[in-house]
Design an enzyme around this catalytic site. Structure first.
Site, PDB file in Angstrom:
ATOM      1  N   LYS A   9      25.575 -33.030 -62.585  1.00 52.26           N
ATOM      2  CA  LYS A   9      25.661 -32.300 -61.316  1.00 52.26           C
ATOM      3  C   LYS A   9      24.275 -32.051 -60.695  1.00 52.26           C
ATOM      4  O   LYS A   9      23.239 -32.197 -61.376  1.00 52.26           O
ATOM      5  CB  LYS A   9      26.395 -30.971 -61.556  1.00 52.26           C
ATOM      6  N   TYR A  49      37.667 -33.189 -55.704  1.00 53.81           N
ATOM      7  CA  TYR A  49      38.161 -31.940 -56.301  1.00 53.81           C
ATOM      8  C   TYR A  49      39.454 -31.453 -55.642  1.00 53.81           C
ATOM      9  O   TYR A  49      39.732 -30.255 -55.674  1.00 53.81           O
ATOM     10  CB  TYR A  49      37.090 -30.860 -56.186  1.00 53.81           C
ATOM     11  N   ASN A 112      27.017 -25.793 -63.654  1.00 55.90           N
ATOM     12  CA  ASN A 112      27.211 -25.954 -65.097  1.00 55.90           C
ATOM     13  C   ASN A 112      26.845 -27.354 -65.598  1.00 55.90           C
ATOM     14  O   ASN A 112      27.309 -27.799 -66.636  1.00 55.90           O
ATOM     15  CB  ASN A 112      28.640 -25.534 -65.497  1.00 55.90           C
ATOM     16  N   HIS A 115      30.248 -32.511 -65.432  1.00 54.32           N
ATOM     17  CA  HIS A 115      31.701 -32.503 -65.205  1.00 54.32           C
ATOM     18  C   HIS A 115      32.330 -33.522 -66.150  1.00 54.32           C
ATOM     19  O   HIS A 115      31.707 -34.522 -66.491  1.00 54.32           O
ATOM     20  CB  HIS A 115      32.005 -32.905 -63.754  1.00 54.32           C
ATOM     21  N   GLU A 126      39.633 -40.154 -61.308  1.00 56.66           N
ATOM     22  CA  GLU A 126      38.208 -39.891 -61.068  1.00 56.66           C
ATOM     23  C   GLU A 126      37.365 -41.163 -61.237  1.00 56.66           C
ATOM     24  O   GLU A 126      36.437 -41.398 -60.468  1.00 56.66           O
ATOM     25  CB  GLU A 126      37.731 -38.765 -61.995  1.00 56.66           C
TER      26      GLU A 126
HETATM   27  P1  CMP Z   1      34.210 -28.859 -63.261  1.00 54.58           P
HETATM   28  O1  CMP Z   1      34.470 -29.299 -64.658  1.00 54.58           O
HETATM   29  O2  CMP Z   1      33.363 -29.751 -62.417  1.00 54.58           O
HETATM   30  O3  CMP Z   1      35.605 -28.621 -62.500  1.00 54.58           O
HETATM   31  C1  CMP Z   1      35.747 -27.726 -61.419  1.00 54.58           C
HETATM   32  C2  CMP Z   1      34.530 -26.891 -61.210  1.00 54.58           C
HETATM   33  O4  CMP Z   1      34.703 -25.727 -60.431  1.00 54.58           O
HETATM   34  C3  CMP Z   1      34.061 -26.377 -62.548  1.00 54.58           C
HETATM   35  O5  CMP Z   1      33.519 -27.428 -63.315  1.00 54.58           O
HETATM   36  C4  CMP Z   1      33.080 -25.293 -62.131  1.00 54.58           C
HETATM   37  O6  CMP Z   1      31.769 -25.782 -61.968  1.00 54.58           O
HETATM   38  C5  CMP Z   1      33.603 -24.873 -60.753  1.00 54.58           C
HETATM   39  N1  CMP Z   1      34.028 -23.486 -60.713  1.00 54.58           N
HETATM   40  C6  CMP Z   1      33.478 -22.530 -59.932  1.00 54.58           C
HETATM   41  N2  CMP Z   1      34.099 -21.369 -60.108  1.00 54.58           N
HETATM   42  C7  CMP Z   1      35.072 -21.560 -61.020  1.00 54.58           C
HETATM   43  C8  CMP Z   1      36.046 -20.724 -61.635  1.00 54.58           C
HETATM   44  N3  CMP Z   1      36.154 -19.425 -61.319  1.00 54.58           N
HETATM   45  N4  CMP Z   1      36.886 -21.273 -62.541  1.00 54.58           N
HETATM   46  C9  CMP Z   1      36.790 -22.597 -62.852  1.00 54.58           C
HETATM   47  N5  CMP Z   1      35.881 -23.442 -62.302  1.00 54.58           N
HETATM   48  C10 CMP Z   1      35.022 -22.929 -61.408  1.00 54.58           C
END
Ligand code: CMP
Length: 138
Positions: A9, A49, A112, A115, A126
């Protein structure tokens, strides 16, 4: 052998830790079957997404994911989907186990660092969202 989709990311690309994350991927026995960088438009991030489109964090998430370049990856390994999720750790870095990527590099639940697909059907969607079959090493 199973394929999964992974992404490094914008927060990780910005901090120049692509190499550290790729090293962990290779050390865990994954083969990188496809890889390139891109900078998603807002519309591209919204399409990627779309399963989260009703969630309260959707707008912030898609703003963030289109804020800078990312690395797109297709990873190959036995049990790749589940294993990549273990190597990444919990979505929120605060909850991630020691030794996981998100524990070491993640900043918060949005930034984070990585992904990963969560199931076979999302992995197929994806991977095909970004790569054609001819770009993926058999
Ligand atoms: P990812 O695995 O990329 O899938 C969806 C993303 O939404 C997740 O990682 C997080 O980075 C983001 N995200 C932000 N807020 C939330 C939340 N409250 N719960 C889950 N995902 C979140």
């Amino acid at each position: 052998m199973e394929l999964t989709f992974a992404m490094i990311k914008p927060d990780a690309v910005e901090r120049n830790i692509i190499g550290s994350i790729l090293q962990k991927i290779e050390n865990d026995g994954f083969t990188i079957a496809a890889m390139r960088t891109t900078h998603m438009s807002k519309a591209c991030a919204e399409g990627f997404y779309y399963v989260h489109k009703e969630r309260p964090f959707f707008n912030d998430l898609t703003d963030y994911m289109s804020s800078g370049p990312v690395v797109l990856l297709v990873l190959k390994r036995d049990n790749a989907i589940a294993r990549w999720r273990e190597v990444m750790g919990a979505t929120n870095p605060k909850d991630a186990d020691e030794g996981t990527i998100r524990k070491e590099f993640g900043i918060d639940i949005e930034k984070n660092s990585t992904h990963g697909s969560d199931a076979t059907d999302t992995a197929e969607f994806e991977i095909s969202y970004f790569f054609s079959k001819s770009e993926i090493q058999a």
